[in-house]
Design a protein around this motif. Structure first.
Motif, PDB file in Angstrom:
ATOM      1  N   TYR A  10       0.826  -1.208   0.000  1.00  0.00           N
ATOM      2  CA  TYR A  10       0.000   0.000   0.000  1.00  0.00           C
ATOM      3  C   TYR A  10       0.859   1.257   0.000  1.00  0.00           C
ATOM      4  N   SER A  11       0.339   2.316  -0.636  1.00  0.00           N
ATOM      5  CA  SER A  11       0.978   3.629  -0.632  1.00  0.00           C
ATOM      6  C   SER A  11       0.158   4.524   0.298  1.00  0.00           C
ATOM      7  N   PHE A  12       0.614   4.684   1.535  1.00  0.00           N
ATOM      8  CA  PHE A  12      -0.106   5.467   2.537  1.00  0.00           C
ATOM      9  C   PHE A  12       0.176   6.950   2.325  1.00  0.00           C
ATOM     10  N   ARG A  13      -0.875   7.741   2.181  1.00  0.00           N
ATOM     11  CA  ARG A  13      -0.710   9.180   1.996  1.00  0.00           C
ATOM     12  C   ARG A  13      -0.576   9.844   3.353  1.00  0.00           C
ATOM     13  N   ARG A  14       0.511  10.564   3.533  1.00  0.00           N
ATOM     14  CA  ARG A  14       0.820  11.207   4.815  1.00  0.00           C
ATOM     15  C   ARG A  14       0.255  12.611   4.931  1.00  0.00           C
ATOM     16  N   VAL A  15      -0.183  13.195   3.838  1.00  0.00           N
ATOM     17  CA  VAL A  15      -0.700  14.567   3.858  1.00  0.00           C
ATOM     18  C   VAL A  15      -2.217  14.546   3.663  1.00  0.00           C
ATOM     19  N   ALA A  16      -2.862  15.552   4.187  1.00  0.00           N
ATOM     20  CA  ALA A  16      -4.324  15.628   4.087  1.00  0.00           C
ATOM     21  C   ALA A  16      -4.737  16.103   2.699  1.00  0.00           C
ATOM     22  N   SER A  17      -5.359  15.204   1.949  1.00  0.00           N
ATOM     23  CA  SER A  17      -5.885  15.535   0.622  1.00  0.00           C
ATOM     24  C   SER A  17      -6.726  14.362   0.154  1.00  0.00           C
ATOM     25  N   ASP A  18      -7.876  14.682  -0.434  1.00  0.00           N
ATOM     26  CA  ASP A  18      -8.727  13.644  -1.006  1.00  0.00           C
ATOM     27  C   ASP A  18      -8.551  13.533  -2.512  1.00  0.00           C
ATOM     28  N   ALA A  19      -7.630  14.312  -3.083  1.00  0.00           N
ATOM     29  CA  ALA A  19      -7.397  14.277  -4.524  1.00  0.00           C
ATOM     30  C   ALA A  19      -6.936  12.887  -4.931  1.00  0.00           C
ATOM     31  N   LYS A  20      -7.517  12.360  -5.996  1.00  0.00           N
ATOM     32  CA  LYS A  20      -7.124  11.042  -6.495  1.00  0.00           C
ATOM     33  C   LYS A  20      -5.644  11.044  -6.886  1.00  0.00           C
ATOM     34  N   ILE A  21      -5.217  12.102  -7.567  1.00  0.00           N
ATOM     35  CA  ILE A  21      -3.825  12.214  -8.008  1.00  0.00           C
ATOM     36  C   ILE A  21      -3.169  13.370  -7.257  1.00  0.00           C
ATOM     37  N   LEU A  22      -2.125  13.040  -6.538  1.00  0.00           N
ATOM     38  CA  LEU A  22      -1.330  14.023  -5.815  1.00  0.00           C
ATOM     39  C   LEU A  22       0.120  13.596  -5.969  1.00  0.00           C
ATOM     40  N   LEU A  23       0.845  14.272  -6.859  1.00  0.00           N
ATOM     41  CA  LEU A  23       2.243  13.919  -7.082  1.00  0.00           C
ATOM     42  C   LEU A  23       3.037  14.209  -5.817  1.00  0.00           C
ATOM     43  N   GLY A  24       3.887  13.284  -5.458  1.00  0.00           N
ATOM     44  CA  GLY A  24       4.698  13.478  -4.274  1.00  0.00           C
ATOM     45  C   GLY A  24       5.679  12.345  -4.104  1.00  0.00           C
ATOM     46  N   GLU A  25       6.518  12.506  -3.116  1.00  0.00           N
ATOM     47  CA  GLU A  25       7.536  11.506  -2.797  1.00  0.00           C
ATOM     48  C   GLU A  25       7.432  11.163  -1.317  1.00  0.00           C
ATOM     49  N   LYS A  26       8.563  10.996  -0.651  1.00  0.00           N
ATOM     50  CA  LYS A  26       8.577  10.558   0.748  1.00  0.00           C
ATOM     51  C   LYS A  26       7.932  11.558   1.700  1.00  0.00           C
ATOM     52  N   GLU A  27       7.854  12.819   1.296  1.00  0.00           N
ATOM     53  CA  GLU A  27       7.181  13.793   2.152  1.00  0.00           C
ATOM     54  C   GLU A  27       5.668  13.597   2.148  1.00  0.00           C
ATOM     55  N   SER A  28       5.142  12.945   1.115  1.00  0.00           N
ATOM     56  CA  SER A  28       3.694  12.775   0.964  1.00  0.00           C
ATOM     57  C   SER A  28       3.214  11.334   1.128  1.00  0.00           C
ATOM     58  N   TYR A  29       4.074  10.361   0.891  1.00  0.00           N
ATOM     59  CA  TYR A  29       3.671   8.950   0.887  1.00  0.00           C
ATOM     60  C   TYR A  29       4.690   8.097   1.624  1.00  0.00           C
ATOM     61  N   GLU A  30       4.206   6.973   2.156  1.00  0.00           N
ATOM     62  CA  GLU A  30       5.102   5.963   2.707  1.00  0.00           C
ATOM     63  C   GLU A  30       4.510   4.589   2.440  1.00  0.00           C
ATOM     64  N   PRO A  31       5.377   3.601   2.204  1.00  0.00           N
ATOM     65  CA  PRO A  31       4.876   2.244   1.968  1.00  0.00           C
ATOM     66  C   PRO A  31       4.477   1.587   3.288  1.00  0.00           C
ATOM     67  N   ARG A  32       3.324   0.882   3.245  1.00  0.00           N
ATOM     68  CA  ARG A  32       2.853   0.182   4.440  1.00  0.00           C
ATOM     69  C   ARG A  32       2.295  -1.186   4.075  1.00  0.00           C
ATOM     70  N   CYS A  33       2.406  -2.112   5.027  1.00  0.00           N
ATOM     71  CA  CYS A  33       1.790  -3.422   4.872  1.00  0.00           C
ATOM     72  C   CYS A  33       0.285  -3.277   5.127  1.00  0.00           C
ATOM     73  N   ARG A  34      -0.455  -4.342   4.929  1.00  0.00           N
ATOM     74  CA  ARG A  34      -1.913  -4.308   5.113  1.00  0.00           C
ATOM     75  C   ARG A  34      -2.290  -3.861   6.527  1.00  0.00           C
ATOM     76  N   ALA A  35      -1.697  -4.456   7.544  1.00  0.00           N
ATOM     77  CA  ALA A  35      -2.064  -4.138   8.936  1.00  0.00           C
ATOM     78  C   ALA A  35      -1.767  -2.681   9.268  1.00  0.00           C
ATOM     79  N   CYS A  36      -0.580  -2.211   8.903  1.00  0.00           N
ATOM     80  CA  CYS A  36      -0.198  -0.824   9.233  1.00  0.00           C
ATOM     81  C   CYS A  36      -0.985   0.178   8.389  1.00  0.00           C
ATOM     82  N   PHE A  37      -1.329  -0.172   7.160  1.00  0.00           N
ATOM     83  CA  PHE A  37      -2.136   0.706   6.314  1.00  0.00           C
ATOM     84  C   PHE A  37      -3.515   0.917   6.942  1.00  0.00           C
ATOM     85  N   HIS A  38      -4.130  -0.146   7.405  1.00  0.00           N
ATOM     86  CA  HIS A  38      -5.463  -0.042   7.975  1.00  0.00           C
ATOM     87  C   HIS A  38      -5.464   0.522   9.397  1.00  0.00           C
ATOM     88  N   ALA A  39      -4.308   0.522  10.066  1.00  0.00           N
ATOM     89  CA  ALA A  39      -4.213   1.141  11.395  1.00  0.00           C
ATOM     90  C   ALA A  39      -4.345   2.664  11.278  1.00  0.00           C
TER      91      ALA A  39
END
Length: 191
Positions: free
Chosen positions: A160-189
């Protein structure tokens, strides 16, 4: 005989579609670049495309998070890919999720002409839902390679690509400041 990357590069099966998919930071672009550079080493005629909207690292190159790169042609619409040179043998397409819904049809047309098509993109958006044309491409591909990142919370395989910033936009270009990889359990937490 196994259906492998080596068979494709020899043209044994005519055209084909390969999809490399997974979460952000999983190595999709790195794998795309690796396959395209191998095709170039084999002296095949290679054309590479990326969405014109993706200018995060470079306007005219596909660049991985590790800063490996390969020159590409930015296009605004997938139909522009059909205008490639007539002697092209391999087509690479990065960030497939940002293309329009005609991309699977474009890839089919290329493969039906005997061209090896290698596509990389996110299979899910930030909310964990199928993203753009990538699921349709997976359905029509001869080869699908799903790669995982490493969950930044627990170290498990991350899809999963967890979005770290507040935005409901379907497309939001970004890197590590905006997204982090997560497993299923951590994504849903969601913390």
């Amino acid at each position: 005989m196994l259906f492998s990357e080596q068979n494709y590069s020899r043209g044994e099966y005519g055209g084909s579609i390969e999809v490399i998919c997974g979460s952000m930071f999983s190595g999709k672009t790195e794998e795309l670049i690796r396959r395209l550079k191998r095709a170039e080493i084999a002296k095949l005629k290679v054309e590479i495309y990326k969405p014109a909207t993706d200018t995060r690292y470079d306007e005219t190159a596909v660049v991985s998070h590790n800063y490996n790169s390969i020159e590409a042609t930015p296009v605004a619409h997938s139909s522009a890919i059909l205008l490639l040179k007539s002697d092209t043998q391999v087509v690479g397409i990065d960030e497939a999720q940002f293309f329009d819904d005609e991309l699977p049809e474009v890839c089919n047309k290329l493969a039906n002409k005997g061209i090896r098509v290698i596509v990389a993109g996110l299979d899910m958006d930030f909310s964990g839902q199928p993203f753009g044309p990538v699921p349709a491409l997976m359905a029509i591909a001869e080869l699908v390679t799903k790669v995982n990142a490493v969950c930044v919370r627990c170290g498990s395989p991350a899809m999963y690509s967890f979005r770290r910033v507040a935005s409901d936009a379907k497309i939001l270009l970004g890197e590590k400041e905006s997204y982090e990889p997560r497993c299923r359990a951590c994504f849903h937490a969601r913390d």
